[in-house]
Design an enzyme around this catalytic site. Structure first.
Site, short mmCIF file in Angstrom:
data_model
loop_
_atom_site.label_atom_id
_atom_site.label_comp_id
_atom_site.label_asym_id
_atom_site.label_seq_id
_atom_site.Cartn_x
_atom_site.Cartn_y
_atom_site.Cartn_z
N ASP A 173 0.85 -1.19 0.00
CA ASP A 173 0.00 0.00 0.00
C ASP A 173 0.89 1.25 0.00
O ASP A 173 1.91 1.31 0.69
CB ASP A 173 -0.91 0.00 1.24
CG ASP A 173 -2.05 0.99 1.10
OD1 ASP A 173 -3.21 0.55 0.96
OD2 ASP A 173 -1.79 2.22 1.12
N ILE A 174 0.48 2.25 -0.77
CA ILE A 174 1.29 3.47 -0.90
C ILE A 174 1.29 4.29 0.39
O ILE A 174 2.19 5.10 0.62
CB ILE A 174 0.76 4.31 -2.09
CG1 ILE A 174 1.83 5.23 -2.63
CG2 ILE A 174 -0.50 5.08 -1.72
CD1 ILE A 174 1.48 5.83 -3.99
N ASN A 218 -13.00 -3.47 2.07
CA ASN A 218 -14.08 -2.50 2.07
C ASN A 218 -14.95 -2.71 0.84
O ASN A 218 -14.45 -3.02 -0.24
CB ASN A 218 -13.51 -1.08 2.07
CG ASN A 218 -12.86 -0.71 3.39
OD1 ASN A 218 -13.42 -1.01 4.45
ND2 ASN A 218 -11.70 -0.08 3.34
N GLU A 223 -12.45 3.28 -1.47
CA GLU A 223 -12.08 4.41 -2.34
C GLU A 223 -11.68 3.99 -3.74
O GLU A 223 -11.90 4.73 -4.69
CB GLU A 223 -10.94 5.21 -1.69
CG GLU A 223 -11.44 5.96 -0.46
CD GLU A 223 -10.47 6.98 0.05
OE1 GLU A 223 -9.28 6.90 -0.32
OE2 GLU A 223 -10.91 7.86 0.82
N VAL A 224 -11.08 2.81 -3.86
CA VAL A 224 -10.65 2.37 -5.19
C VAL A 224 -11.63 1.31 -5.69
O VAL A 224 -11.84 0.28 -5.04
CB VAL A 224 -9.21 1.80 -5.14
CG1 VAL A 224 -8.79 1.32 -6.52
CG2 VAL A 224 -8.23 2.85 -4.61
N HIS A 271 -10.10 -5.16 -3.58
CA HIS A 271 -8.79 -5.36 -2.96
C HIS A 271 -8.99 -5.82 -1.54
O HIS A 271 -9.89 -5.36 -0.84
CB HIS A 271 -7.93 -4.09 -3.01
CG HIS A 271 -8.63 -2.83 -2.58
ND1 HIS A 271 -9.57 -2.20 -3.37
CD2 HIS A 271 -8.55 -2.10 -1.44
CE1 HIS A 271 -10.02 -1.13 -2.75
NE2 HIS A 271 -9.43 -1.05 -1.56
N HIS A 289 -6.99 -5.84 1.99
CA HIS A 289 -5.85 -5.31 2.73
C HIS A 289 -5.34 -6.42 3.65
O HIS A 289 -6.14 -7.08 4.33
CB HIS A 289 -6.26 -4.16 3.64
CG HIS A 289 -6.81 -2.94 2.94
ND1 HIS A 289 -6.09 -1.77 2.82
CD2 HIS A 289 -8.02 -2.70 2.38
CE1 HIS A 289 -6.83 -0.85 2.21
NE2 HIS A 289 -8.02 -1.39 1.92
P1 5GP Z 1 -9.86 1.40 0.25
O1 5GP Z 1 -10.18 2.59 1.11
O2 5GP Z 1 -10.44 1.54 -1.13
O3 5GP Z 1 -10.21 0.11 0.92
O4 5GP Z 1 -8.28 1.35 0.14
C1 5GP Z 1 -7.57 1.85 -0.94
C2 5GP Z 1 -6.09 1.75 -0.59
O5 5GP Z 1 -5.35 1.93 -1.76
C3 5GP Z 1 -5.62 2.78 0.43
O6 5GP Z 1 -5.05 2.13 1.56
C4 5GP Z 1 -4.58 3.60 -0.35
O7 5GP Z 1 -3.47 4.00 0.43
C5 5GP Z 1 -4.17 2.64 -1.45
N1 5GP Z 1 -3.75 3.28 -2.69
C6 5GP Z 1 -4.38 4.29 -3.35
N2 5GP Z 1 -3.72 4.62 -4.47
C7 5GP Z 1 -2.63 3.80 -4.52
C8 5GP Z 1 -1.56 3.68 -5.45
O8 5GP Z 1 -1.46 4.36 -6.46
N3 5GP Z 1 -0.63 2.72 -5.17
C9 5GP Z 1 -0.70 1.93 -4.06
N4 5GP Z 1 0.26 1.03 -3.89
N5 5GP Z 1 -1.70 2.02 -3.17
C10 5GP Z 1 -2.65 2.95 -3.40
#
Ligand code: 5GP
Length: 125
Positions: free
Chosen positions: A39-40, A97, A105-106, A110, A112
């Protein structure tokens, strides 16, 4: 901005771009069904994202429409990554999520993997 998990798959999402190699990521593991990368913005010493290679917005459409092979391959990949990263003995947490209330958000499924320290309560409130 949380996404609506019932929306159609958007090919321009960031994880689709990572899968196509358009954006770099720190790969942890890759096979026919899954890609795992750091994760970034890590929230724990180990914070790895595992994504299916197929185009699925969330756990909802993945569980409803992915093939048995895709589901088995993805679930096995999540377990393998945790095992290979040495997280089984100290313990780890999985989080996926899905949709508005979760804060997803994405819009590409995915999971985690969190680990590397005691992770505290399951929810913050
Ligand atoms: P969500 O809130 O959708 O469950 O988690 C999305 C995750 O994707 C977040 O923890 C965020 O830090 C990670 N993320 C967002 N953009 C990028 C990216 O460009 N590269 C990587 N490696 N992680 C990302």
């Amino acid at each position: 901005m949380p996404i609506d998990a019932t929306q159609p798959y958007d090919d321009s999402n960031i994880f689709a771009r990572i899968l196509r190699g358009e954006i770099p990521s720190k790969t942890v593991y890759e096979d026919e069904y899954a890609l795992a990368f750091h994760d970034i913005n890590p929230l724990s010493p180990a914070h790895i994202l595992v994504i299916p290679k197929g185009s699925y917005v969330s756990w909802d459409d993945f569980s409803a429409t992915a093939s048995d092979a895709e589901i088995a391959g993805f679930v096995r990949a999540v377990g393998k990554v945790a095992r290979d990263c040495g997280l089984v003995e100290p313990g780890y947490r999985l989080l996926a999520n899905a949709g508005l209330n979760s804060g997803q958000e994405v819009p590409h499924l995915h999971v985690h993997i969190f680990g590397g320290r005691p992770l505290g309560p399951m929810l913050s409130s």
